[in-house]
Design a protein around this motif. Structure first.
Motif, PDB file in Angstrom:
ATOM      1  N   SER A   1       2.858  -5.024   9.627  1.00 23.04           N
ATOM      2  CA  SER A   1       2.036  -4.070  10.858  1.00 23.04           C
ATOM      3  C   SER A   1       2.632  -4.833  12.210  1.00 23.04           C
ATOM      4  CB  SER A   1       1.161  -3.487  10.096  1.00 23.04           C
ATOM      5  OG  SER A   1       0.006  -4.737  10.212  1.00 23.04           O
TER       6      SER A   1
ATOM      7  N   ASP B   1       1.430  -0.974  -0.340  1.00 30.86           N
ATOM      8  CA  ASP B   1       0.037  -0.315  -0.307  1.00 30.86           C
ATOM      9  C   ASP B   1       0.996   1.169  -0.171  1.00 30.86           C
ATOM     10  OD1 ASP B   1       0.331   0.682   2.264  1.00 30.86           O
ATOM     11  OD2 ASP B   1      -1.101   0.071   3.748  1.00 30.86           O
TER      12      ASP B   1
ATOM     13  N   THR C   1       9.367   2.010  11.364  1.00 35.14           N
ATOM     14  CA  THR C   1       8.225   2.512  10.306  1.00 35.14           C
ATOM     15  C   THR C   1       7.486   2.550  11.229  1.00 35.14           C
ATOM     16  OG1 THR C   1       8.444   1.894   9.175  1.00 35.14           O
ATOM     17  CG2 THR C   1       9.938   3.618   8.847  1.00 35.14           C
TER      18      THR C   1
ATOM     19  N   LYS D   1     -17.707  -5.980   8.160  1.00 35.11           N
ATOM     20  CA  LYS D   1     -16.357  -6.478   7.681  1.00 35.11           C
ATOM     21  C   LYS D   1     -16.041  -7.934   7.157  1.00 35.11           C
ATOM     22  CE  LYS D   1     -13.142  -5.380   9.650  1.00 35.11           C
ATOM     23  NZ  LYS D   1     -11.674  -5.464   9.409  1.00 35.11           N
TER      24      LYS D   1
ATOM     25  N   GLU E   1      -8.867   1.103   5.582  1.00 32.54           N
ATOM     26  CA  GLU E   1      -9.723  -0.698   5.525  1.00 32.54           C
ATOM     27  C   GLU E   1     -11.037   0.214   4.825  1.00 32.54           C
ATOM     28  OE1 GLU E   1      -9.486  -2.632   7.463  1.00 32.54           O
ATOM     29  OE2 GLU E   1     -11.421  -3.438   6.623  1.00 32.54           O
TER      30      GLU E   1
HETATM   31  N1  LIG Z   1      -7.172 -12.692   7.873  1.00 32.24           N
HETATM   32  C1  LIG Z   1      -6.921 -12.222   9.938  1.00 32.24           C
HETATM   33  O1  LIG Z   1      -7.144 -13.523  10.823  1.00 32.24           O
HETATM   34  C2  LIG Z   1      -6.885 -11.027  10.088  1.00 32.24           C
HETATM   35  C3  LIG Z   1      -6.849 -10.883  11.688  1.00 32.24           C
HETATM   36  C4  LIG Z   1      -6.221  -9.577  12.344  1.00 32.24           C
HETATM   37  C5  LIG Z   1      -6.809  -9.042  10.969  1.00 32.24           C
HETATM   38  N2  LIG Z   1      -7.199  -9.154   9.590  1.00 32.24           N
HETATM   39  C6  LIG Z   1      -7.236  -7.581   9.264  1.00 32.24           C
HETATM   40  O2  LIG Z   1      -6.137  -6.809   8.816  1.00 32.24           O
HETATM   41  C7  LIG Z   1      -6.422  -5.337   8.948  1.00 32.24           C
HETATM   42  C8  LIG Z   1      -6.112  -4.531  10.057  1.00 32.24           C
HETATM   43  O3  LIG Z   1      -4.858  -5.027   9.600  1.00 32.24           O
HETATM   44  P1  LIG Z   1      -4.109  -2.883  10.246  1.00 32.24           P
HETATM   45  O4  LIG Z   1      -3.640  -3.194  11.791  1.00 32.24           O
HETATM   46  O5  LIG Z   1      -1.872  -3.817  10.186  1.00 32.24           O
HETATM   47  O6  LIG Z   1      -3.740  -2.430   9.485  1.00 32.24           O
HETATM   48  P2  LIG Z   1      -3.485  -1.906   7.991  1.00 32.24           P
HETATM   49  O7  LIG Z   1      -3.161  -2.956   6.643  1.00 32.24           O
HETATM   50  O8  LIG Z   1      -4.252  -0.586   7.010  1.00 32.24           O
HETATM   51  O9  LIG Z   1      -1.851  -1.114   8.293  1.00 32.24           O
HETATM   52  C9  LIG Z   1      -2.379  -0.466   9.361  1.00 32.24           C
HETATM   53  C10 LIG Z   1      -1.233   1.419   8.540  1.00 32.24           C
HETATM   54  O10 LIG Z   1       0.687   0.886   8.801  1.00 32.24           O
HETATM   55  C11 LIG Z   1       0.726   1.298   7.915  1.00 32.24           C
HETATM   56  N3  LIG Z   1       1.383   0.022   7.683  1.00 32.24           N
HETATM   57  C12 LIG Z   1       1.890  -0.890   7.729  1.00 32.24           C
HETATM   58  N4  LIG Z   1       3.333  -1.436   7.921  1.00 32.24           N
HETATM   59  C13 LIG Z   1       3.826  -0.223   8.490  1.00 32.24           C
HETATM   60  C14 LIG Z   1       5.667  -0.059   8.808  1.00 32.24           C
HETATM   61  N5  LIG Z   1       6.283  -0.903   8.101  1.00 32.24           N
HETATM   62  N6  LIG Z   1       5.763   1.642   8.358  1.00 32.24           N
HETATM   63  C15 LIG Z   1       4.459   2.160   8.261  1.00 32.24           C
HETATM   64  N7  LIG Z   1       3.296   2.253   8.200  1.00 32.24           N
HETATM   65  C16 LIG Z   1       3.348   0.700   7.617  1.00 32.24           C
HETATM   66  C17 LIG Z   1      -0.473   0.603   6.408  1.00 32.24           C
HETATM   67  O11 LIG Z   1       0.007   1.079   5.516  1.00 32.24           O
HETATM   68  C18 LIG Z   1      -1.244   1.561   7.363  1.00 32.24           C
HETATM   69  O12 LIG Z   1      -2.306   3.067   7.371  1.00 32.24           O
HETATM   70  C19 LIG Z   1      -8.214  -5.321   9.063  1.00 32.24           C
HETATM   71  O13 LIG Z   1      -8.497  -5.227   7.592  1.00 32.24           O
HETATM   72  C20 LIG Z   1      -8.527  -6.906   9.711  1.00 32.24           C
HETATM   73  O14 LIG Z   1      -9.901  -7.174   9.425  1.00 32.24           O
HETATM   74  C21 LIG Z   1      -6.476 -10.084   9.571  1.00 32.24           C
END
Ligand SMILES: NC(=O)c1ccc[n+]([C@@H]2O[C@H](COP(=O)([O-])OP(=O)(O)OC[C@H]3O[C@@H](n4cnc5c(N)ncnc54)[C@H](O)[C@@H]3O)[C@@H](O)[C@H]2O)c1
Length: 357
Positions: free
Chosen positions: A124, A37, A166, A145, A67
């Motif tokens: 993340s 992303d 980061t 969701k 999201e």
């Molecule tokens: N499949 C599953 O079992 C499962 C389990 C839990 C959550 N989820 C899903 O995961 C999503 C939430 O995950 P999230 O919190 O990682 O959201 P996300 O992917 O939107 O990341 C959060 C933010 O951090 C940024 N980011 C990520 N890594 C980074 C890095 N190393 N440095 C700087 N910025 C970074 C992203 O660009 C975003 O702005 C939701 O859609 C949720 O439904 C899925």
């Protein structure tokens, strides 16, 4: 550190010394696509490309961050771009990002040409301890969701905590919510350790990430398709998804934040049912409120949150199920929630929000 997670190799440690290079060499003549992303493009891609020259020619697919973009429209754009780049069934997708990228990129890979190989490189904390593990892919539909998705396993998962350097602080806390969940449902000593942490550096220590991976592994392996015990991982998610969906079209709150609010609500119902002691409940509420801000939840919102909860794919029949907490480290699945309990728990959250603002 290498683990077998339900048959999928998971490595925790620096990417350069991982098995990723060897794995890539098995796709020597294949096209490679890296899905990122906007933020992981800027913060994470260079590190990956410098570590693995074999990826220098990879196609980069850039997703809009957030999201609100975990949608069919974005999936359609990625499918179209894959066709344009003539990506074939034997090619490889690498998902480099948080839960948005691993969920959506996994869904794209699971469905494009009936499924092509993919690797998760979560960046993340949420993706490292939860979203990338367990083979669930998915997207949101309207405000619901993860309404559409598949169970599809990646070829491997490479977890390098260097990426967390980061990650913004609020996203560290989002992942922390799932770690607290793992501790509360399964492991009291881990709960004691997490609630005593002093700073972010302690929080993202490899031993904590590893403990959460191990706990999720143990539950997923005992019930890969969520017909029983795996539902434990839904603690906080019954209310959490309802609240997250409610806020999605207003002032969106992060998944981890919503789960933390959901854990307060579900611990509250557990206490009201006398399954959880008052002391344990108070402590859980105290720990969570200290970390996660309480957004205002007006009483007019209750009905909509409840409707979202009824629409949740975790339900069976007409009942709304949740995870009942009996003590830190011990929980029970398939407890049925009444509408009265939902209303009381939402009112409790609403009052907590009023008192904390
Ligand atoms: N499949 C599953 O079992 C499962 C389990 C839990 C959550 N989820 C899903 O995961 C999503 C939430 O995950 P999230 O919190 O990682 O959201 P996300 O992917 O939107 O990341 C959060 C933010 O951090 C940024 N980011 C990520 N890594 C980074 C890095 N190393 N440095 C700087 N910025 C970074 C992203 O660009 C975003 O702005 C939701 O859609 C949720 O439904 C899925």
């Amino acid at each position: 550190m290498k683990l077998d997670f339900d048959g999928i190799p998971v490595e925790l440690g620096p990417l350069e010394t991982s098995n990723l290079g060897n794995l890539l060499s098995t796709y020597l003549d294949c096209n490679k696509v890296i899905i990122v992303d906007e933020n992981t493009h800027d913060a994470c891609l260079e590190y990956l490309l410098l570590s693995f020259p074999a990826l220098q020619n990879a196609e980069i697919m850039l997703l809009p961050a957030g999201e609100e973009n975990k949608t069919m429209e974005v999936v359609f754009q990625v499918w179209s771009a894959l066709l344009e780049y003539r990506i074939q069934r034997n090619d490889l997708i690498l998902n480099l990002g948080g839960g948005l990228v691993t969920d959506l990129g996994g869904f794209v890979a699971a469905t494009y040409k009936r499924g092509i190989d993919f690797i998760h490189i979560p960046t993340s904390l949420m993706a490292m301890v939860d979203a990338a593990l367990g083979s669930k892919t998915g997207i949101d539909v309207n405000d619901v969701k993860n309404a559409v998705g598949t169970f599809t396993a990646p070829k491997a998962i490479f977890i390098d905590p260097t990426f967390l350097e980061t990650l913004p602080a609020e996203d560290i806390f989002n992942g922390f919510a799932e770690m607290l969940k793992h501790a509360l449902i399964l492991d009291e000593p881990y709960w004691m350790r997490l609630k005593a942490l002093n700073n972010d550096a302690e929080l993202i220590a490899s031993e904590n990430i590893l403990r959460s991976i191990q706990l999720k592994k143990e539950v997923v392996e005992s019930d890969p398709h969520e017909s029983g015990r795996r539902k434990l991982l839904n603690f906080g998610h019954t209310f959490g998804h309802g609240l997250e969906s409610y806020f999605l079209s207003r002032k969106p709150i992060d998944h981890g934040h919503a789960v933390a609010l959901g854990m307060i609500a579900e611990a509250y119902v557990s206490f009201k049912r006398k399954a959880l002691s008052f002391e344990a409940y108070q402590e859980i509420e105290h720990v969570l409120i200290a970390i996660f801000p309480m957004p205002p939840i007006p009483e007019e919102a209750f009905e909509e949150v409840m409707n979202h909860m009824k629409n949740d794919k975790k339900n069976a029949g007409n009942s709304i199920n949740f995870v009942l907490l009996k003590a830190p480290g011990s929980a029970e699945i398939n407890a049925e929630l009444s509408e009265k309990e939902i209303g009381e728990a939402l009112l409790h959250l609403s009052l907590l929000a009023r008192n904390s603002n």
